[in-house]
Design a protein around this motif. Sequence first.
Motif, PDB file in Angstrom:
ATOM      1  N   LYS A  90      -5.892 -10.903  -9.701  1.00  0.00           N
ATOM      2  CA  LYS A  90      -6.383 -10.223 -10.912  1.00  0.00           C
ATOM      3  C   LYS A  90      -7.366  -9.107 -10.557  1.00  0.00           C
ATOM      4  CE  LYS A  90      -7.712 -14.121 -12.803  1.00  0.00           C
ATOM      5  NZ  LYS A  90      -7.081 -15.100 -11.866  1.00  0.00           N
ATOM      6  N   GLU A  91      -8.065  -9.261  -9.433  1.00  0.00           N
ATOM      7  CA  GLU A  91      -9.016  -8.236  -8.995  1.00  0.00           C
ATOM      8  C   GLU A  91      -8.304  -6.985  -8.477  1.00  0.00           C
ATOM      9  OE1 GLU A  91     -10.682 -11.848  -9.691  1.00  0.00           O
ATOM     10  OE2 GLU A  91      -9.227 -11.519  -8.068  1.00  0.00           O
ATOM     11  N   GLU A  92      -7.010  -7.084  -8.282  1.00  0.00           N
ATOM     12  CA  GLU A  92      -6.221  -5.950  -7.788  1.00  0.00           C
ATOM     13  C   GLU A  92      -5.408  -5.291  -8.901  1.00  0.00           C
ATOM     14  OE1 GLU A  92      -5.219  -7.172  -3.214  1.00  0.00           O
ATOM     15  OE2 GLU A  92      -4.294  -8.399  -4.781  1.00  0.00           O
ATOM     16  N   ILE A  93      -5.790  -5.575 -10.160  1.00  0.00           N
ATOM     17  CA  ILE A  93      -5.085  -5.059 -11.338  1.00  0.00           C
ATOM     18  C   ILE A  93      -6.082  -4.404 -12.287  1.00  0.00           C
ATOM     19  CG2 ILE A  93      -3.630  -5.622 -13.338  1.00  0.00           C
ATOM     20  CD1 ILE A  93      -2.183  -6.205 -10.766  1.00  0.00           C
ATOM     21  N   LYS A 214      20.023  -1.359  -7.537  1.00  0.00           N
ATOM     22  CA  LYS A 214      18.950  -2.326  -7.340  1.00  0.00           C
ATOM     23  C   LYS A 214      17.634  -1.590  -7.101  1.00  0.00           C
ATOM     24  CE  LYS A 214      16.749  -6.159  -6.184  1.00  0.00           C
ATOM     25  NZ  LYS A 214      16.264  -7.105  -7.202  1.00  0.00           N
ATOM     26  N   PHE A 215      16.684  -1.760  -8.017  1.00  0.00           N
ATOM     27  CA  PHE A 215      15.383  -1.121  -7.874  1.00  0.00           C
ATOM     28  C   PHE A 215      14.513  -1.887  -6.887  1.00  0.00           C
ATOM     29  CE2 PHE A 215      10.871  -1.111  -8.838  1.00  0.00           C
ATOM     30  CZ  PHE A 215      10.579   0.248  -8.782  1.00  0.00           C
ATOM     31  N   TYR A 216      13.836  -1.145  -6.025  1.00  0.00           N
ATOM     32  CA  TYR A 216      12.821  -1.714  -5.141  1.00  0.00           C
ATOM     33  C   TYR A 216      11.543  -0.901  -5.265  1.00  0.00           C
ATOM     34  CZ  TYR A 216      16.374  -4.476  -2.693  1.00  0.00           C
ATOM     35  OH  TYR A 216      17.372  -5.372  -2.381  1.00  0.00           O
ATOM     36  N   SER A 217      10.424  -1.585  -5.257  1.00  0.00           N
ATOM     37  CA  SER A 217       9.133  -0.916  -5.116  1.00  0.00           C
ATOM     38  C   SER A 217       8.896  -0.680  -3.633  1.00  0.00           C
ATOM     39  CB  SER A 217       8.017  -1.778  -5.691  1.00  0.00           C
ATOM     40  OG  SER A 217       6.749  -1.261  -5.327  1.00  0.00           O
ATOM     41  N   ILE A 218       8.336   0.477  -3.300  1.00  0.00           N
ATOM     42  CA  ILE A 218       8.050   0.750  -1.891  1.00  0.00           C
ATOM     43  C   ILE A 218       7.035  -0.242  -1.339  1.00  0.00           C
ATOM     44  CG2 ILE A 218       6.174   2.419  -2.287  1.00  0.00           C
ATOM     45  CD1 ILE A 218       7.461   4.102   0.006  1.00  0.00           C
ATOM     46  N   ALA A 219       6.234  -0.855  -2.210  1.00  0.00           N
ATOM     47  CA  ALA A 219       5.264  -1.860  -1.762  1.00  0.00           C
ATOM     48  C   ALA A 219       5.951  -3.125  -1.251  1.00  0.00           C
ATOM     49  CB  ALA A 219       4.310  -2.211  -2.902  1.00  0.00           C
ATOM     50  N   GLN A 220       7.255  -3.288  -1.566  1.00  0.00           N
ATOM     51  CA  GLN A 220       7.999  -4.457  -1.110  1.00  0.00           C
ATOM     52  C   GLN A 220       8.432  -4.349   0.347  1.00  0.00           C
ATOM     53  OE1 GLN A 220      10.547  -4.346  -5.020  1.00  0.00           O
ATOM     54  NE2 GLN A 220      11.047  -6.237  -3.961  1.00  0.00           N
ATOM     55  N   VAL A 221       8.338  -3.166   0.930  1.00  0.00           N
ATOM     56  CA  VAL A 221       8.876  -2.951   2.276  1.00  0.00           C
ATOM     57  C   VAL A 221       8.243  -3.898   3.290  1.00  0.00           C
ATOM     58  CG1 VAL A 221       8.972  -1.292   4.180  1.00  0.00           C
ATOM     59  CG2 VAL A 221       9.578  -0.570   1.862  1.00  0.00           C
ATOM     60  N   SER A 222       6.918  -4.035   3.246  1.00  0.00           N
ATOM     61  CA  SER A 222       6.222  -4.945   4.162  1.00  0.00           C
ATOM     62  C   SER A 222       4.805  -5.148   3.653  1.00  0.00           C
ATOM     63  CB  SER A 222       6.186  -4.369   5.585  1.00  0.00           C
ATOM     64  OG  SER A 222       5.334  -3.231   5.634  1.00  0.00           O
ATOM     65  N   ASP A 223       4.133  -6.158   4.205  1.00  0.00           N
ATOM     66  CA  ASP A 223       2.735  -6.403   3.832  1.00  0.00           C
ATOM     67  C   ASP A 223       1.857  -5.218   4.213  1.00  0.00           C
ATOM     68  OD1 ASP A 223       3.341  -8.867   2.794  1.00  0.00           O
ATOM     69  OD2 ASP A 223       2.833  -9.969   4.625  1.00  0.00           O
ATOM     70  N   ASN A 228      -1.096  -0.215   1.859  1.00  0.00           N
ATOM     71  CA  ASN A 228      -1.235   1.244   1.889  1.00  0.00           C
ATOM     72  C   ASN A 228      -0.648   1.895   0.634  1.00  0.00           C
ATOM     73  OD1 ASN A 228      -2.125   3.440   3.771  1.00  0.00           O
ATOM     74  ND2 ASN A 228      -0.025   4.135   3.454  1.00  0.00           N
ATOM     75  N   THR A 229      -0.373   1.078  -0.413  1.00  0.00           N
ATOM     76  CA  THR A 229       0.325   1.564  -1.611  1.00  0.00           C
ATOM     77  C   THR A 229      -0.432   1.181  -2.876  1.00  0.00           C
ATOM     78  OG1 THR A 229       2.478   1.372  -0.516  1.00  0.00           O
ATOM     79  CG2 THR A 229       2.497   1.472  -2.915  1.00  0.00           C
ATOM     80  N   VAL A 230      -0.444   2.103  -3.822  1.00  0.00           N
ATOM     81  CA  VAL A 230      -0.936   1.814  -5.170  1.00  0.00           C
ATOM     82  C   VAL A 230       0.237   1.961  -6.119  1.00  0.00           C
ATOM     83  CG1 VAL A 230      -2.537   2.465  -6.998  1.00  0.00           C
ATOM     84  CG2 VAL A 230      -3.235   2.689  -4.602  1.00  0.00           C
ATOM     85  N   VAL A 231       0.540   0.909  -6.867  1.00  0.00           N
ATOM     86  CA  VAL A 231       1.668   0.882  -7.800  1.00  0.00           C
ATOM     87  C   VAL A 231       1.168   1.152  -9.214  1.00  0.00           C
ATOM     88  CG1 VAL A 231       3.453  -0.572  -8.855  1.00  0.00           C
ATOM     89  CG2 VAL A 231       3.023  -0.704  -6.389  1.00  0.00           C
ATOM     90  N   THR A 249      -2.225  -0.513 -13.112  1.00  0.00           N
ATOM     91  CA  THR A 249      -2.232  -0.159 -11.699  1.00  0.00           C
ATOM     92  C   THR A 249      -2.473  -1.419 -10.880  1.00  0.00           C
ATOM     93  OG1 THR A 249      -3.217   1.970 -12.290  1.00  0.00           O
ATOM     94  CG2 THR A 249      -3.257   1.351  -9.963  1.00  0.00           C
ATOM     95  N   ALA A 250      -1.721  -1.540  -9.784  1.00  0.00           N
ATOM     96  CA  ALA A 250      -1.912  -2.636  -8.835  1.00  0.00           C
ATOM     97  C   ALA A 250      -2.125  -2.031  -7.461  1.00  0.00           C
ATOM     98  CB  ALA A 250      -0.692  -3.563  -8.832  1.00  0.00           C
ATOM     99  N   GLY A 251      -3.178  -2.484  -6.782  1.00  0.00           N
ATOM    100  CA  GLY A 251      -3.453  -1.923  -5.474  1.00  0.00           C
ATOM    101  C   GLY A 251      -4.648  -2.580  -4.816  1.00  0.00           C
ATOM    102  N   PRO A 252      -5.090  -2.025  -3.699  1.00  0.00           N
ATOM    103  CA  PRO A 252      -6.242  -2.593  -2.997  1.00  0.00           C
ATOM    104  C   PRO A 252      -7.455  -2.743  -3.917  1.00  0.00           C
ATOM    105  CG  PRO A 252      -5.182  -0.907  -1.659  1.00  0.00           C
ATOM    106  CD  PRO A 252      -4.525  -0.861  -3.001  1.00  0.00           C
ATOM    107  N   ALA A 253      -8.157  -3.860  -3.791  1.00  0.00           N
ATOM    108  CA  ALA A 253      -9.268  -4.183  -4.696  1.00  0.00           C
ATOM    109  C   ALA A 253     -10.332  -3.090  -4.713  1.00  0.00           C
ATOM    110  CB  ALA A 253      -9.881  -5.523  -4.293  1.00  0.00           C
TER     111      ALA A 253
END
Length: 394
Positions: A90-93, A214-223, A228-231, A249-253
């Motif tokens: 939740k802190e990343e949203i 098939k939709f993919y978020s680039i954030a799914q590529v790897s941890d 390094n991504t903000v969605v 927005t979802a991303g680094p806290a």
Amino acid sequence: MIISKRVQNIKPSPTLAIDLKAKTLKAQGIDIISFGTGEPDFDTPQNIKDYAIDAINKGFTKYCPVAGTLDLKNAIVKKLKEDNNLEYTKEEIIVSCGGKHSLYNLFQSILNDGDEVIIPAPYWVSYPDMAILAGAKPVFIHTSDKEHFKVKPEAIEKAITEKTKAFILNSPSNPTGNTYTLEELKEIADVCVKNNVLIISDEMYEKLVYDNFKFYSIAQVSDEIKKNTVVVNGVSKAFAMTGWRIGYTAGPAEIIKAMTKIQSQSTSCPSSISLKAATEALNGPKECLEVMRKEFEKRRNYIVERLNNIKGITCLKPEGAFYVFPNISELLNKTYNGKKINTDSELADYLLDEARIAVVPGSAFGADGYMRLSYATSMENIVEGMNRLENSLK
């Protein structure tokens, strides 16, 4: 001059300006068919409206937490896990007043004077001006229909300098409707991570994809890529909730905390009723999504076929969103009633004045010689609009 330089350096949204012009003409009793606005013509699903009305009746009309209610944050965390296999706390949203507000807060949070932001063109009209407002410089990578409007990783690498802070990815795209495969996303992600460039992934049209794409978020590529991504996403397009003004927005806290600080000193929380409505949208039944998606796919198929049958126009069939972005360069430098039509903007003016249809010139998106048409309007309007377009160009 009382107006600040930062405001003088940007321009009003051209898509909203064209939509206003079309609505003004309609208000004067002129029969205008608009392909200009990026807004679903469907009504917000009834369960969402009922949930919001119930919230009003129960007195849920006070201030809420700046970054959004706990219920909505939990719904977003659940959505990202179930739909995208992405784990966030939740802190990343943060929830903001629409996707545009989310991006504005993000740009203000991460950009400094002199930073550079890489933006593939054609681009959504607000990206460059938001970067400029934050003191940064937009750096464009131009693409064309020949490469399906997709930016290549080597082009990103070439555009990166010591000042590069971020790269903007919009898939499915506004204005082209193009989408990226998982393999293409991996290649882009590798370049950005290697060069320590933050990826801003605008996924507002995620639910509007066609032909079993098939939709993919680039954030799914790897941890590593996820860090390094903000969605950025929202409920506006998928749930026909543009006027409710909810994006998230979802991303680094650390970034989310900075965005929350900015939001606390500007808009504060989004509308309490809209927060409730968005919670129901994400938690409630989803049948409405497929109904709308199928109708958009039907409209896309029709408008692409009609456009490609008009002499001087070529149009790719996009995999997503609700726009087509045909190449109209062969129609330029023609003359009508002694007046030469040299640019896509002049062609758009001609179509509004003579054909009574509103389109957006490609130059508004950084792509001269194209035009954007939204098929987020009824099939009846699309058929009549294509008839008018074809007749006016003859």
